[in-house]
Design a protein around this motif. Sequence first.
Motif, mmCIF file in Angstrom:
data_model
loop_
_atom_site.group_PDB
_atom_site.id
_atom_site.type_symbol
_atom_site.label_atom_id
_atom_site.label_comp_id
_atom_site.label_asym_id
_atom_site.label_seq_id
_atom_site.Cartn_x
_atom_site.Cartn_y
_atom_site.Cartn_z
ATOM 1 N N GLU A 240 0.845 -1.204 0.000
ATOM 2 C CA GLU A 240 0.000 0.000 0.000
ATOM 3 C C GLU A 240 0.880 1.254 0.000
ATOM 4 O OE1 GLU A 240 -3.067 1.687 -0.854
ATOM 5 O OE2 GLU A 240 -3.084 -0.498 -0.866
ATOM 6 N N ASP A 241 1.984 1.170 0.739
ATOM 7 C CA ASP A 241 2.922 2.310 0.754
ATOM 8 C C ASP A 241 3.476 2.562 -0.638
ATOM 9 O OD1 ASP A 241 2.857 2.886 3.555
ATOM 10 O OD2 ASP A 241 4.063 1.084 3.886
ATOM 11 N N LEU A 242 3.781 1.467 -1.340
ATOM 12 C CA LEU A 242 4.320 1.628 -2.703
ATOM 13 C C LEU A 242 3.261 2.277 -3.602
ATOM 14 C CD1 LEU A 242 6.583 1.186 -4.769
ATOM 15 C CD2 LEU A 242 5.606 -1.065 -5.245
ATOM 16 N N ARG A 243 2.010 1.795 -3.427
ATOM 17 C CA ARG A 243 0.911 2.361 -4.231
ATOM 18 C C ARG A 243 0.792 3.875 -3.979
ATOM 19 N NH1 ARG A 243 -2.357 -1.542 -6.230
ATOM 20 N NH2 ARG A 243 -1.938 -2.952 -4.511
ATOM 21 N N GLU A 244 0.858 4.233 -2.692
ATOM 22 C CA GLU A 244 0.743 5.662 -2.336
ATOM 23 C C GLU A 244 1.889 6.471 -2.935
ATOM 24 O OE1 GLU A 244 0.521 6.971 1.831
ATOM 25 O OE2 GLU A 244 -1.177 5.582 1.959
ATOM 26 N N LEU A 245 3.093 5.912 -2.797
ATOM 27 C CA LEU A 245 4.267 6.614 -3.326
ATOM 28 C C LEU A 245 4.122 6.784 -4.840
ATOM 29 C CD1 LEU A 245 7.103 7.787 -2.650
ATOM 30 C CD2 LEU A 245 8.048 5.546 -3.224
ATOM 31 N N ARG A 246 3.602 5.746 -5.481
ATOM 32 C CA ARG A 246 3.425 5.808 -6.935
ATOM 33 C C ARG A 246 2.474 6.945 -7.325
ATOM 34 N NH1 ARG A 246 5.810 5.561 -11.528
ATOM 35 N NH2 ARG A 246 5.734 7.631 -10.591
ATOM 36 N N GLN A 247 1.418 7.112 -6.515
ATOM 37 C CA GLN A 247 0.483 8.198 -6.826
ATOM 38 C C GLN A 247 1.102 9.559 -6.558
ATOM 39 O OE1 GLN A 247 -2.945 7.114 -4.542
ATOM 40 N NE2 GLN A 247 -3.456 5.470 -5.971
ATOM 41 N N TRP A 248 1.917 9.577 -5.562
ATOM 42 C CA TRP A 248 2.432 10.854 -5.082
ATOM 43 C C TRP A 248 3.642 11.334 -5.879
ATOM 44 C CZ3 TRP A 248 6.753 12.906 -2.695
ATOM 45 C CH2 TRP A 248 6.546 14.141 -2.100
ATOM 46 N N TRP A 249 4.577 10.410 -6.189
ATOM 47 C CA TRP A 249 5.832 10.773 -6.886
ATOM 48 C C TRP A 249 5.554 10.826 -8.391
ATOM 49 C CZ3 TRP A 249 10.531 12.746 -6.257
ATOM 50 C CH2 TRP A 249 11.474 12.573 -7.272
#
Length: 382
Positions: A240-249
């Motif tokens: 989920e953290d990776l998913r969030e980072l993907r949306q954010w970065w």
Amino acid sequence: MNRLLNSADFRKAARRRLPRSLFEYIDRGAEDERALSDLRRSLDDINLMPRMLTGHAERDLSTTVLGQQAKLPIMVAPTALAGLVAHNGEIRMAKAASAAGIPICISTQSITTIEEIRAGAPEAMLWFQLYVWKDRSLTRRLLERVAAAGVTTLVLTVDTPVVPNREYNMRNGFSIPMKMTPRATADVLLHPRWLFGVLLRYMMTTGMPVYGHYPQEFRSAITRPSVSDAVKPESLLNWEDLRELRQWWKGQLVVKGIFSVDDARKCREIGADGIVVSSHGGRNIDSAPATARVLPVIADAVGDHIEVMADSGVQRGSDILKYLSLGAKSVMLGRLPLWGLACGGETGAGAMFSMLRNEMDTTLALLGARTPDDVELLPPEG
Ligand SMILES: Cc1cc2nc3c(=O)[nH]c(=O)nc-3n(C[C@H](O)[C@H](O)[C@H](O)COP(=O)(O)O)c2cc1C
């Protein structure tokens, strides 16, 4: 420097120049160092298949790395504390990488900040490696700085949720934060070239070297205790953290430290642009598979969709060609550029890149190959 003919020569010369604790921090593995010897074995077990009378006038080692033109199929891997190997080591390394036409990935745990490196090496293809800190808002602020410095590619390292077991660091008194025990002090005094050329140069200019990216209030000089909990690496990182980072970065995102097809597929589904198949140079899990043993199936499974990079254990140009033949698009180098940096700063790192280019070129010529894509592996027996 002319006498340094291969990476083993560079390593030997670096060993003489660096304090033992720093040399071992760079050189050694984890626990019983089985992963290190297995890395070597796994590469030695691969044969490249020569073809005769192919008559290529010139070889071509250029490639693209995540869409960027690179003169060689290699890049500088993120390595913590590279700035301790030479004064302003990260800037010197970035300049050498830029001159060689290859990208360099700066570690979260560098001595020099990404802004200073950008200012010192404006032309460099700078990537940034992220260790997510426990305090996510601080992590986010760091990434804002990284983006503002013009970095387009972020490498999220996922293979180090906790500090690996490296007993030699404890014995040498080399821990983070470093402690100047009597043994560590004697070690430094026995290496006056490093003491005067690196440590004292920092102390007379910017002060005791610290982790450059740590927020001011959390920075700890290497002689002072304890980095705060807020900037400890997040040990509970999940998909989920990776998913969030993907949306954010908004830039390109690479996940470093992948061993399995399942994990590689998840990275792809989440929208990562690339992965690094890596055993962290044999420095983390002593019983992890060597990169060469897992790379082919991972590259087969996802290589058409996301960029697959590889690293760990490279000592020769032929090792690089082996990883490329197993499916990597490019190869990260950790220790070798550091040995070059230790031996001669920017020039030394550049000499290491030239040496590897020559080794790759000679190997291609002898194999009758024009580019790394032409290289064939001898199929395994049975
Ligand atoms: C001294 C040293 C420090 C490292 N620090 C980091 C780091 O901060 N972040 C990271 O993702 N990998 C780090 N690595 C791992 C490298 O990025 C790379 O995966 C590894 O060194 C490749 O193996 P090689 O050294 O045999 O080329 C470090 C490696 C070394 C040798």
